[in-house]
Design a protein around this motif. Structure first.
Motif, short mmCIF file in Angstrom:
data_model
loop_
_atom_site.label_atom_id
_atom_site.label_comp_id
_atom_site.label_asym_id
_atom_site.label_seq_id
_atom_site.Cartn_x
_atom_site.Cartn_y
_atom_site.Cartn_z
N GLY A 147 0.81 -1.21 0.00
CA GLY A 147 0.00 0.00 0.00
C GLY A 147 0.85 1.26 0.00
O GLY A 147 0.56 2.22 -0.74
N MET A 148 1.91 1.29 0.81
CA MET A 148 2.77 2.47 0.87
C MET A 148 3.52 2.67 -0.44
O MET A 148 3.70 3.81 -0.90
N ARG A 149 3.94 1.58 -1.05
CA ARG A 149 4.65 1.69 -2.34
C ARG A 149 3.71 2.20 -3.43
O ARG A 149 4.08 3.02 -4.27
N LEU A 150 2.47 1.72 -3.42
CA LEU A 150 1.48 2.21 -4.39
C LEU A 150 1.22 3.70 -4.20
O LEU A 150 1.18 4.47 -5.17
N LEU A 151 1.03 4.12 -2.95
CA LEU A 151 0.77 5.53 -2.67
C LEU A 151 1.95 6.39 -3.07
O LEU A 151 1.78 7.47 -3.66
N SER A 152 3.16 5.92 -2.78
CA SER A 152 4.35 6.68 -3.15
C SER A 152 4.48 6.84 -4.65
O SER A 152 4.79 7.91 -5.16
N ARG A 153 4.20 5.75 -5.38
CA ARG A 153 4.31 5.81 -6.85
C ARG A 153 3.24 6.73 -7.43
O ARG A 153 3.49 7.45 -8.41
N PHE A 154 2.05 6.71 -6.84
CA PHE A 154 0.99 7.57 -7.36
C PHE A 154 1.35 9.04 -7.16
O PHE A 154 1.10 9.88 -8.03
N ARG A 155 1.92 9.36 -6.02
CA ARG A 155 2.30 10.75 -5.75
C ARG A 155 3.42 11.22 -6.66
O ARG A 155 3.52 12.41 -6.98
N ARG A 156 4.28 10.28 -7.09
CA ARG A 156 5.43 10.65 -7.93
C ARG A 156 5.29 10.13 -9.35
O ARG A 156 6.28 9.92 -10.03
N LYS A 157 4.06 9.94 -9.78
CA LYS A 157 3.81 9.38 -11.11
C LYS A 157 4.41 10.28 -12.19
O LYS A 157 4.41 11.50 -12.10
N VAL A 158 4.91 9.64 -13.23
CA VAL A 158 5.54 10.36 -14.34
C VAL A 158 4.49 10.83 -15.33
O VAL A 158 4.59 11.91 -15.91
N SER A 159 3.44 10.03 -15.56
CA SER A 159 2.43 10.35 -16.56
C SER A 159 1.04 10.05 -16.02
O SER A 159 0.88 9.35 -15.01
N VAL A 160 0.04 10.58 -16.69
CA VAL A 160 -1.35 10.32 -16.31
C VAL A 160 -1.67 8.84 -16.46
O VAL A 160 -2.33 8.23 -15.61
N ALA A 161 -1.18 8.24 -17.55
CA ALA A 161 -1.44 6.81 -17.79
C ALA A 161 -0.87 5.95 -16.67
O ALA A 161 -1.47 4.95 -16.26
N ASP A 162 0.30 6.34 -16.17
CA ASP A 162 0.93 5.61 -15.08
C ASP A 162 0.05 5.64 -13.84
O ASP A 162 -0.22 4.61 -13.21
N GLY A 163 -0.47 6.82 -13.49
CA GLY A 163 -1.34 6.95 -12.33
C GLY A 163 -2.65 6.20 -12.49
O GLY A 163 -3.15 5.60 -11.55
N GLU A 164 -3.19 6.24 -13.70
CA GLU A 164 -4.47 5.56 -13.94
C GLU A 164 -4.34 4.05 -13.80
O GLU A 164 -5.25 3.38 -13.31
N TRP A 165 -3.23 3.51 -14.23
CA TRP A 165 -3.02 2.07 -14.10
C TRP A 165 -2.96 1.67 -12.63
O TRP A 165 -3.54 0.67 -12.22
N LEU A 166 -2.27 2.48 -11.82
CA LEU A 166 -2.15 2.18 -10.40
C LEU A 166 -3.52 2.27 -9.71
O LEU A 166 -3.86 1.43 -8.87
N ILE A 167 -4.30 3.29 -10.04
CA ILE A 167 -5.65 3.42 -9.47
C ILE A 167 -6.53 2.25 -9.90
O ILE A 167 -7.29 1.68 -9.11
N GLY A 168 -6.42 1.88 -11.18
CA GLY A 168 -7.20 0.75 -11.68
C GLY A 168 -6.90 -0.54 -10.93
O GLY A 168 -7.82 -1.31 -10.60
N LEU A 169 -5.64 -0.78 -10.63
CA LEU A 169 -5.27 -1.98 -9.88
C LEU A 169 -5.86 -1.94 -8.47
O LEU A 169 -6.32 -2.96 -7.95
N CYS A 170 -5.85 -0.76 -7.85
CA CYS A 170 -6.42 -0.64 -6.51
C CYS A 170 -7.92 -0.91 -6.53
O CYS A 170 -8.45 -1.63 -5.67
N LEU A 171 -8.63 -0.35 -7.52
CA LEU A 171 -10.07 -0.57 -7.60
C LEU A 171 -10.39 -2.04 -7.90
O LEU A 171 -11.33 -2.61 -7.34
N ALA A 172 -9.60 -2.64 -8.79
CA ALA A 172 -9.84 -4.05 -9.12
C ALA A 172 -9.56 -4.95 -7.92
O ALA A 172 -10.14 -6.04 -7.80
N SER A 173 -8.70 -4.48 -7.01
CA SER A 173 -8.40 -5.26 -5.80
C SER A 173 -9.61 -5.38 -4.89
O SER A 173 -9.61 -6.20 -3.95
N THR A 174 -10.65 -4.56 -5.15
CA THR A 174 -11.90 -4.66 -4.37
C THR A 174 -12.45 -6.08 -4.41
O THR A 174 -12.98 -6.58 -3.41
#
Length: 251
Positions: A182-209
């Motif tokens: 969780g901390m690694r995901l949050l860190s990567r989202f805060r320091r994302k390089v591109s919008v697509a990068d952030g969207e992929w990480l959010i998508g994985l979190c939502l799919a983890s539901t």
């Protein structure tokens, strides 16, 4: 994914895999037009097809997890409208409760296999009894089978399974694993390089539901897909790190 991981065996496991991929498809299918390149119809079509797949598994936990996950997607996709969206859901829920439709739907789903639901309550109580007997290190993996267990079956709740079979030590170990991811995901989202990068990480979190909710009513701890999903999240984090390093070198 189901065929590659050998999960075409159990309805709960099938719905877990299909539902996780369905939520990813819905998340990306609802993206703004400039990020889709004409793929919206295919992604939403895949979502509907996967929903049908979950439906025909007759996994009640799969239906619940997919429904909750699907309702979460609009909150994150159109967050500016989330207040109106949540208000609308609340209104629908109130009408369903007052009219008795929610109670009828619950009773219908419960009666599909009432004996299974009753068994789960009994085995969950047995798991808590096992935990109080050996709270620090549990009964050992698989120990619940022989612990005053007339069913000779595993606990149908992954979290209680950890608690009963591995005790507080096991909970701390798995909690640490979840916390690190969780901390690694949050860190990567805060320091994302591109919008697509952030969207992929959010998508994985939502799919983890799908996994997080179905873990409450199914025994997924040693199922392959759970560990495949953890590996997929970690691989995505590493890809994001690599993109950041490439961007730094280019600058």
């Amino acid at each position: 994914m189901p065929r590659c991981t050998g999960l075409m065996l159990h309805p709960n496991q099938q719905s877990n895999v299909l539902g996780a991929v369905a939520l990813l498809a819905l998340w990306f299918g609802c993206a703004p037009r400039d990020r889709l390149s004409g793929k919206r119809i295919w992604l939403l079509g895949a979502y509907l097809l996967l929903c049908l797949g979950v439906l025909v598994t007759f996994s009640r936990s799969g239906w619940l997890a997919l429904g909750v996950g699907s309702m979460l997607v609009p909150i994150f996709r159109w967050h500016r409208l989330s207040v109106w969206y949540l208000g609308g859901l609340s209104l629908i829920g109130l009408v369903g409760w007052q009219s008795g439709l929610l109670e009828l739907a619950f009773a219908t789903v419960r009666d599909m296999n009432a004996s299974s639901a009753n068994f789960r309550w009994h085995i969950d109580h047995l798991a808590w009894e096992a935990f109080t007997t050996a709270p620090w290190f549990g009964l050992g993996v698989g120990g619940i089978i022989d612990f005053n267990n007339p069913y000779h079956l595993e606990i149908h709740n992954t979290y209680l399974q950890i608690l009963a079979e591995m005790g507080i030590a096991g909970c701390l170990a798995f909690g640490l694993l979840a916390g690190v991811i969780g901390m690694r995901l949050l860190s990567r989202f805060r320091r994302k390089v591109s919008v697509a990068d952030g969207e992929w990480l959010i998508g994985l979190c939502l799919a983890s539901t799908m996994l997080l909710l179905q873990n409450m009513v199914a025994m997924f701890l040693w199922v392959k897909f759970l560990w495949v999903w953890i590996a997929l999240i970690e691989a995505s984090i590493l890809v994001s790190l690599r993109e950041e390093e490439s961007a730094s070198l280019a600058a």
